[in-house]
Design a protein around this motif. Structure first.
Motif, mmCIF file in Angstrom:
data_model
loop_
_atom_site.group_PDB
_atom_site.id
_atom_site.type_symbol
_atom_site.label_atom_id
_atom_site.label_comp_id
_atom_site.label_asym_id
_atom_site.label_seq_id
_atom_site.Cartn_x
_atom_site.Cartn_y
_atom_site.Cartn_z
ATOM 1 N N ILE A 1 -30.610 5.488 -7.212
ATOM 2 C CA ILE A 1 -29.400 5.926 -7.911
ATOM 3 C C ILE A 1 -29.846 6.803 -9.066
ATOM 4 O O ILE A 1 -30.491 6.336 -10.013
ATOM 5 C CB ILE A 1 -28.569 4.735 -8.408
ATOM 6 C CG1 ILE A 1 -28.149 3.860 -7.218
ATOM 7 C CG2 ILE A 1 -27.334 5.228 -9.165
ATOM 8 C CD1 ILE A 1 -27.310 2.659 -7.605
ATOM 9 N N LEU A 2 -29.540 8.085 -8.987
ATOM 10 C CA LEU A 2 -29.997 9.069 -9.966
ATOM 11 C C LEU A 2 -29.236 8.925 -11.285
ATOM 12 O O LEU A 2 -28.216 8.227 -11.357
ATOM 13 C CB LEU A 2 -29.848 10.470 -9.384
ATOM 14 C CG LEU A 2 -30.682 10.750 -8.122
ATOM 15 C CD1 LEU A 2 -30.418 12.154 -7.601
ATOM 16 C CD2 LEU A 2 -32.164 10.545 -8.386
ATOM 17 N N PRO A 3 -29.697 9.591 -12.348
ATOM 18 C CA PRO A 3 -29.076 9.424 -13.666
ATOM 19 C C PRO A 3 -27.589 9.747 -13.712
ATOM 20 O O PRO A 3 -26.862 9.214 -14.566
ATOM 21 C CB PRO A 3 -29.874 10.389 -14.552
ATOM 22 C CG PRO A 3 -31.199 10.500 -13.882
ATOM 23 C CD PRO A 3 -30.922 10.415 -12.423
ATOM 24 N N GLN B 1 -38.767 6.188 -20.146
ATOM 25 C CA GLN B 1 -39.268 7.555 -20.283
ATOM 26 C C GLN B 1 -38.287 8.384 -21.106
ATOM 27 O O GLN B 1 -37.201 8.693 -20.647
ATOM 28 C CB GLN B 1 -39.464 8.207 -18.902
ATOM 29 C CG GLN B 1 -40.412 7.442 -17.998
ATOM 30 C CD GLN B 1 -40.420 8.014 -16.601
ATOM 31 O OE1 GLN B 1 -41.272 8.830 -16.248
ATOM 32 N NE2 GLN B 1 -39.476 7.596 -15.778
ATOM 33 N N GLN B 2 -38.667 8.703 -22.318
ATOM 34 C CA GLN B 2 -37.872 9.544 -23.214
ATOM 35 C C GLN B 2 -36.424 9.059 -23.298
ATOM 36 O O GLN B 2 -35.475 9.847 -23.258
ATOM 37 C CB GLN B 2 -37.925 10.999 -22.761
ATOM 38 C CG GLN B 2 -39.334 11.571 -22.756
ATOM 39 C CD GLN B 2 -39.359 13.076 -22.553
ATOM 40 O OE1 GLN B 2 -38.503 13.791 -23.076
ATOM 41 N NE2 GLN B 2 -40.333 13.569 -21.817
ATOM 42 N N GLY B 3 -36.259 7.759 -23.438
ATOM 43 C CA GLY B 3 -34.921 7.195 -23.603
ATOM 44 C C GLY B 3 -34.256 6.779 -22.316
ATOM 45 O O GLY B 3 -33.206 6.125 -22.339
ATOM 46 N N THR B 4 -34.817 7.134 -21.162
ATOM 47 C CA THR B 4 -34.242 6.742 -19.876
ATOM 48 C C THR B 4 -34.924 5.470 -19.382
ATOM 49 O O THR B 4 -36.154 5.417 -19.281
ATOM 50 C CB THR B 4 -34.423 7.856 -18.836
ATOM 51 O OG1 THR B 4 -33.701 9.017 -19.257
ATOM 52 C CG2 THR B 4 -33.896 7.410 -17.475
ATOM 53 N N GLN B 5 -34.120 4.462 -19.065
ATOM 54 C CA GLN B 5 -34.652 3.220 -18.527
ATOM 55 C C GLN B 5 -34.672 3.294 -17.000
ATOM 56 O O GLN B 5 -33.683 3.700 -16.381
ATOM 57 C CB GLN B 5 -33.787 2.032 -18.974
ATOM 58 C CG GLN B 5 -33.678 1.875 -20.484
ATOM 59 C CD GLN B 5 -35.019 1.607 -21.132
ATOM 60 O OE1 GLN B 5 -35.784 0.757 -20.678
ATOM 61 N NE2 GLN B 5 -35.321 2.340 -22.193
ATOM 62 N N GLN C 1 -32.784 -1.418 -5.201
ATOM 63 C CA GLN C 1 -32.394 -0.057 -5.572
ATOM 64 C C GLN C 1 -33.108 0.341 -6.855
ATOM 65 O O GLN C 1 -33.275 -0.480 -7.765
ATOM 66 C CB GLN C 1 -30.877 0.050 -5.806
ATOM 67 C CG GLN C 1 -30.023 -0.217 -4.596
ATOM 68 C CD GLN C 1 -28.542 -0.118 -4.936
ATOM 69 O OE1 GLN C 1 -28.157 -0.215 -6.096
ATOM 70 N NE2 GLN C 1 -27.725 0.071 -3.931
ATOM 71 N N LEU C 2 -33.517 1.598 -6.927
ATOM 72 C CA LEU C 2 -34.090 2.142 -8.150
ATOM 73 C C LEU C 2 -32.978 2.848 -8.910
ATOM 74 O O LEU C 2 -32.354 3.776 -8.386
ATOM 75 C CB LEU C 2 -35.215 3.117 -7.818
ATOM 76 C CG LEU C 2 -36.121 3.522 -8.983
ATOM 77 C CD1 LEU C 2 -36.890 2.313 -9.500
ATOM 78 C CD2 LEU C 2 -37.081 4.615 -8.551
ATOM 79 N N VAL C 3 -32.718 2.398 -10.145
ATOM 80 C CA VAL C 3 -31.578 2.892 -10.923
ATOM 81 C C VAL C 3 -32.081 3.503 -12.219
ATOM 82 O O VAL C 3 -32.949 2.936 -12.893
ATOM 83 C CB VAL C 3 -30.588 1.746 -11.226
ATOM 84 C CG1 VAL C 3 -29.370 2.273 -11.986
ATOM 85 C CG2 VAL C 3 -30.153 1.054 -9.934
ATOM 86 N N TYR C 4 -31.496 4.661 -12.592
ATOM 87 C CA TYR C 4 -31.848 5.341 -13.834
ATOM 88 C C TYR C 4 -30.681 5.252 -14.812
ATOM 89 O O TYR C 4 -29.558 5.658 -14.498
ATOM 90 C CB TYR C 4 -32.203 6.805 -13.566
ATOM 91 C CG TYR C 4 -33.570 6.974 -12.978
ATOM 92 C CD1 TYR C 4 -34.649 7.358 -13.766
ATOM 93 C CD2 TYR C 4 -33.807 6.715 -11.624
ATOM 94 C CE1 TYR C 4 -35.918 7.493 -13.229
ATOM 95 C CE2 TYR C 4 -35.073 6.841 -11.080
ATOM 96 C CZ TYR C 4 -36.119 7.228 -11.889
ATOM 97 O OH TYR C 4 -37.373 7.351 -11.355
ATOM 98 N N ASP C 5 -30.964 4.718 -16.006
ATOM 99 C CA ASP C 5 -29.970 4.624 -17.074
ATOM 100 C C ASP C 5 -30.359 5.625 -18.149
ATOM 101 O O ASP C 5 -31.256 5.393 -18.947
ATOM 102 C CB ASP C 5 -29.938 3.200 -17.632
ATOM 103 C CG ASP C 5 -28.876 3.032 -18.720
ATOM 104 O OD1 ASP C 5 -28.192 4.031 -19.030
ATOM 105 O OD2 ASP C 5 -28.740 1.919 -19.245
#
Length: 401
Positions: free
Chosen positions: A192-194, A154-158, A165-169
């Protein structure tokens, strides 16, 4: 619920034409639909005509087959529930064809000549890891059944699933989308938030957050209960970026710290309990006279009820507050209704009282990984009387009258 879309998905399943994406969509609709939604769906489908051979014995036999073959064994918590969509969707197809057989199985109700399959308290398994992720474009992803790997961009965030765990890069992101992760009754999950902040969600909770923190603050919104381990303030365009948690009655301003927030709508107050660091808690809305707020230090708890401002209690019972995250029920000194609300969320049951609520308090700590029947036997030793009825109905009996 979009009933036309749901019926289409069920027909696709019946015809064995579901794509993998449609399977996930069908499960998401099934998981998130409440009783009112099923009532409306039932009414719409009932306008049709059932095939003549779909009588009571046939439906009982088919439902038994669905549950026996496809449903994962509840006692094995380590098993990945990759087949969850199979038995839920299969039961849903019977709903499409026979008007309400799924609802009778789902809630254990009767009245149309079809006998609901009995379920004992001993068969009610404890909650487990699982959640539904709603992406910015409205797509829903059921996280229970997915393997490790990237599940969205999403807009450059993986958005990556990594060992539960749900991880945002967000390293390549220059803009933010809004995501929402929800845990139904009987589920918990970790995100795990950005910015690296870790969030543990208890059952029946929702966290709303951006896929990248790009402004002057890191704002998230919580309904339910969560434990936060917030990273230190990163540099933003206007200096450091404080972390802010907004609930229905509180706004918690954080620098870098560990704390728990209990903000369930059916609890009498919203409580923020600080374990490490320092937070500032404001009451919401400010127009109700909640301006000013309080600072919390480790071991303190701020409780907000209605229009009253936050009240600070020193020496909070941290073991009780953190029991859920540590895999336990802490019943020390709890009233009966407080304990039963925890059971409703974790075992996805409904608790009612026959003859009023008895005056019972519990003490001690119990593992959350036991089935409902074993837990009720333990509580019976403390004076609890009950009966368990079809449809996940736990009836508490008042023997004092």
């Amino acid at each position: 619920m979009n009933f036309d879309r749901f019926q289409y998905l069920l027909e696709q399943y019946r015809d064995q034409q579901l794509t993998p994406a449609e399977r996930e969509e069908l499960l998401a609709l099934t998981v998130e639909t409440d009783d009112a939604g099923w009532d409306a769906l039932f009414a719409q489908l009932a306008a049709g005509q059932a095939p003549a051979h779909f009588d009571g014995p046939y439906l009982d036999r088919e439902l038994s087959r669905v549950l026996r073959v496809d449903k994962p064994a509840p006692a094995v918590r380590s098993v990945k529930h990759v087949h969850l969509w199979k038995w839920m969707a299969a039961a849903g197809v019977l709903l499409l064809l026979a008007f309400g057989s799924y609802r009778l199985w789902h809630r254990g109700q009767s009245g149309t000549g079809i006998t609901a399959l009995p379920v004992s308290a001993a068969q009610i398994a404890p909650g487990r890891e699982g959640a539904v992720l709603t992406l910015a474009d409205g797509r829903q992803v059921v996280l229970d059944s997915l393997q490790n790997g990237t599940i969205a961009s999403q807009q450059g965030t993986q958005v990556v699933l990594n060992n539960g765990q749900l991880v945002y890069d967000a390293h390549a992101s220059s803009a933010a989308s809004i995501n929402r992760i929800s845990t139904p009754n009987g589920r918990q999950y970790q995100v795990i938030l950005p910015d690296g902040t870790k969030v543990w969600l208890n059952a029946a909770s929702t966290l709303k957050y951006p896929t990248a923190f790009t402004g002057s603050e890191r704002l998230v919104e919580l309904s339910g209960e969560a434990y936060f381990e917030v990273t230190s303030q990163p540099a933003g365009p206007n200096g450091k970026m404080p972390f802010i948690v907004k609930t229905s009655q509180q706004q918690i301003r954080v620098t870098g710290t560990s704390f728990n927030v209990n903000a369930y709508q059916n609890e009498p107050s919203v409580k923020t309990t600080l374990l490490e660091g320092k937070v500032h808690v404001d009451g919401l809305p400010a127009a109700a006279g909640n301006a000013g707020g309080v600072d919390l230090h480790p071991g303190e708890q701020a409780a907000t009820t209605g229009a009253d401002g936050p009240r600070v209690a020193s020496n909070a019972d941290l073991a009780k507050v953190m029991a859920w995250k540590n895999g336990a029920f802490n019943f020390e000194g709890l009233r009966l209704d407080e304990a039963m609300r925890q059971l409703e969320r974790w075992y996805d049951i409904t608790v009612t009282y026959d003859g009023g609520m008895p005056d019972i308090r519990f003490f001690g700590e119990v593992d959350r990984n036991v089935n409902l029947g074993d837990l009720l036997e333990m509580l019976a030793g403390a004076g609890l009387s009950y009966r368990f009825e079809p449809g996940g109905q736990l009836v508490i009996l008042n023997k004092t009258k």
